[in-house]
Design a protein around this motif. Structure first.
Motif, short mmCIF file in Angstrom:
data_model
loop_
_atom_site.label_atom_id
_atom_site.label_comp_id
_atom_site.label_asym_id
_atom_site.label_seq_id
_atom_site.Cartn_x
_atom_site.Cartn_y
_atom_site.Cartn_z
N ASP A 198 35.40 68.75 7.87
CA ASP A 198 34.09 67.79 7.47
C ASP A 198 34.87 66.45 7.23
N GLU A 199 34.09 65.43 7.64
CA GLU A 199 34.43 64.02 7.42
C GLU A 199 35.28 63.67 6.11
N GLN A 200 34.71 64.35 5.03
CA GLN A 200 35.12 64.25 3.83
C GLN A 200 36.56 64.63 3.73
N GLN A 201 36.63 65.81 4.07
CA GLN A 201 38.18 66.57 3.79
C GLN A 201 39.01 65.87 4.75
N LEU A 202 38.89 65.50 6.03
CA LEU A 202 39.60 64.80 7.02
C LEU A 202 40.03 63.41 6.27
N ALA A 203 39.24 62.45 5.58
CA ALA A 203 39.21 61.14 5.18
C ALA A 203 40.25 61.41 3.71
N ARG A 204 40.08 62.46 3.13
CA ARG A 204 40.77 62.60 1.83
C ARG A 204 42.30 63.07 2.32
N ALA A 205 42.35 63.85 3.43
CA ALA A 205 43.81 64.19 3.79
C ALA A 205 44.53 62.91 4.54
N THR A 206 43.90 62.02 5.26
CA THR A 206 44.40 60.75 5.91
C THR A 206 44.85 59.90 4.81
N ALA A 254 30.14 69.83 15.04
CA ALA A 254 30.75 68.75 15.62
C ALA A 254 32.35 68.51 15.44
N SER A 255 33.08 68.05 16.51
CA SER A 255 34.28 67.86 16.12
C SER A 255 34.68 66.52 15.91
N LEU A 256 35.60 66.11 15.20
CA LEU A 256 36.08 64.97 14.91
C LEU A 256 37.18 64.22 15.50
N ARG A 257 37.12 63.20 16.07
CA ARG A 257 38.39 62.69 16.66
C ARG A 257 39.06 61.28 15.72
N LEU A 258 40.29 61.41 15.41
CA LEU A 258 40.80 60.51 14.54
C LEU A 258 41.70 59.88 15.36
N ASP A 259 41.74 58.48 15.44
CA ASP A 259 42.39 57.63 16.28
C ASP A 259 43.20 56.69 15.24
N LEU A 260 44.59 56.58 15.86
CA LEU A 260 45.51 55.71 15.08
C LEU A 260 46.08 54.54 15.89
N ALA A 261 46.20 53.54 15.30
CA ALA A 261 46.80 52.50 15.92
C ALA A 261 47.84 51.52 14.87
N ALA A 262 48.99 51.54 15.44
CA ALA A 262 49.95 50.89 14.33
C ALA A 262 50.56 49.67 15.21
N VAL A 263 50.09 48.52 14.48
CA VAL A 263 50.29 47.20 15.36
C VAL A 263 51.43 46.43 14.28
N ALA A 305 54.49 62.33 14.03
CA ALA A 305 54.96 62.48 12.28
C ALA A 305 53.61 62.51 11.70
N PHE A 306 52.89 61.43 12.07
CA PHE A 306 51.70 61.19 11.22
C PHE A 306 50.66 62.30 11.31
N PHE A 307 50.46 62.62 12.52
CA PHE A 307 49.61 63.96 12.88
C PHE A 307 50.11 65.17 12.13
N ALA A 308 51.50 65.28 12.30
CA ALA A 308 52.30 66.59 11.69
C ALA A 308 51.95 66.69 10.04
#
Lengths: 149, 157
Positions: free
Chosen positions: B52-60, B111-120, B141-144
């Motif tokens: 869920d969103e909460q778990q993914l937010a916490r892990a991120t 639903a599935s969740l898509r996480l997008d990263l952008a390092a600028v 490395a971030f996703f791992a």
């Protein structure tokens, strides 16, 4: 003389247009130490409600003379930086050491484990035992003071 | 020979004006949005199911804390996090990381969740836009690390 000035100006413009090679920094180089740092930074507190803990964390960061940068109640995230490092380390805008806020500041997360148990992780940079002890001591004191009221 | 017809100051001013005009034309000619390599885009995204969103937010957030990035902006719904790498803000090595989380409808339940990263990287000058970081190693490395955190938190098997 004037032609020399023009040539110099042209050379400067050209130099500005040439792209510098990007130097890569491996932010994961210290991955082996992540677990130890995480353990040092994380504490579980009982008998404290989640919104109350958020206010305690803000109070402690202010006591440490940090400047708050972001606070989000829903996500339980509070970030703060040292007032001496809001711009650039070593820049002319150097205000001197203020309190015990670490130079780069840090991000604190508060997670509700159950109704009266919360987990607080304060990730400061640099990772220092003294900074963590200061934060924990001030947080405990803040909780005790609130409980005594 | 030109100096016979124009005073020296005028000539210098004209030369400088020409240079400035030329450099402006070069900047204007650059496309506003350069097409990006699709493989790089794929490297920056991951889809998660059974989280869920909460778990993914916490892990991120946990990974961001591991890296000692400083969170500078947050938005709870839809989840958006902006964090700054440690060190001097405008150095070549510094990065601003933006994380966004979106719910994707699926045919199956939930639903599935898509996480997008952008390092600028920071803008090097007023003439140049900050380049989007296409270094695959950072994203991988971030996703791992994120998968490892979700596993440690008991969210993923």
């Amino acid at each position: 003389m004037r032609i020399s000035c023009c040539i110099c100006l042209f050379a400067l413009l050209l130099a500005g247009c040439v792209s510098q090679p990007q130097q890569g920094v491996d932010y994961f180089s210290g991955q082996a130490g992540f677990a130890a740092a995480r353990e040092l930074e994380t504490r579980v507190y009982e008998d404290v409600a989640y919104p109350v803990m958020l206010t305690h964390v803000i109070d402690v960061l202010l006591d440490m003379d940090c400047a708050l940068m972001e606070a989000n109640k829903e996500l339980g995230v509070i970030s703060a930086a040292s007032t001496r490092n809001l711009y650039e380390p070593g820049s002319l805008l150097f205000f001197g050491q203020h309190g015990s806020c670490p130079p780069h500041g840090g991000t604190v997360t508060v997670t509700q484990l159950d109704d009266f148990t919360v987990e607080v992780r304060a990730a400061f940079l640099p990772v220092q035992v003294q900074t963590q002890e200061t934060f924990t001591t001030l947080l405990m004191r803040s909780i005790e003071l609130k409980a005594g009221e | 020979m030109l100096q016979k017809f124009m005073p020296g100051t005028t000539l210098t001013a004209l030369a400088c004006g020409l240079l400035v005009t030329l450099s402006s034309i070069t900047v204007a000619a650059a496309p506003d949005f350069e097409p990006r390599d699709m493989s790089a885009t794929a490297l920056q995204s991951r889809t998660f199911e059974g989280v869920d969103e909460q778990q993914l937010a916490r892990a991120t957030l946990s990974v961001i804390q591991d890296l000692k990035f400083l969170v500078t902006e947050t938005e709870a719904a839809p989840l958006t996090l902006v964090a700054r790498s440690p060190g001097p803000r405008f150095s070549q090595e510094s990065r601003t990381l933006t994380v966004s989380l979106r719910a994707l409808p699926t045919e199956r339940d939930g639903a599935s969740l898509r996480l997008d990263l952008a390092a600028v990287a920071p803008a090097e000058s007023i003439w140049r836009r900050p380049p989007l970081d296409t270094r695959a190693d950072f994203y991988q490395a971030f996703f791992a690390a994120l998968a490892d955190t979700l596993h440690r938190q008991g969210v993923l098997p």
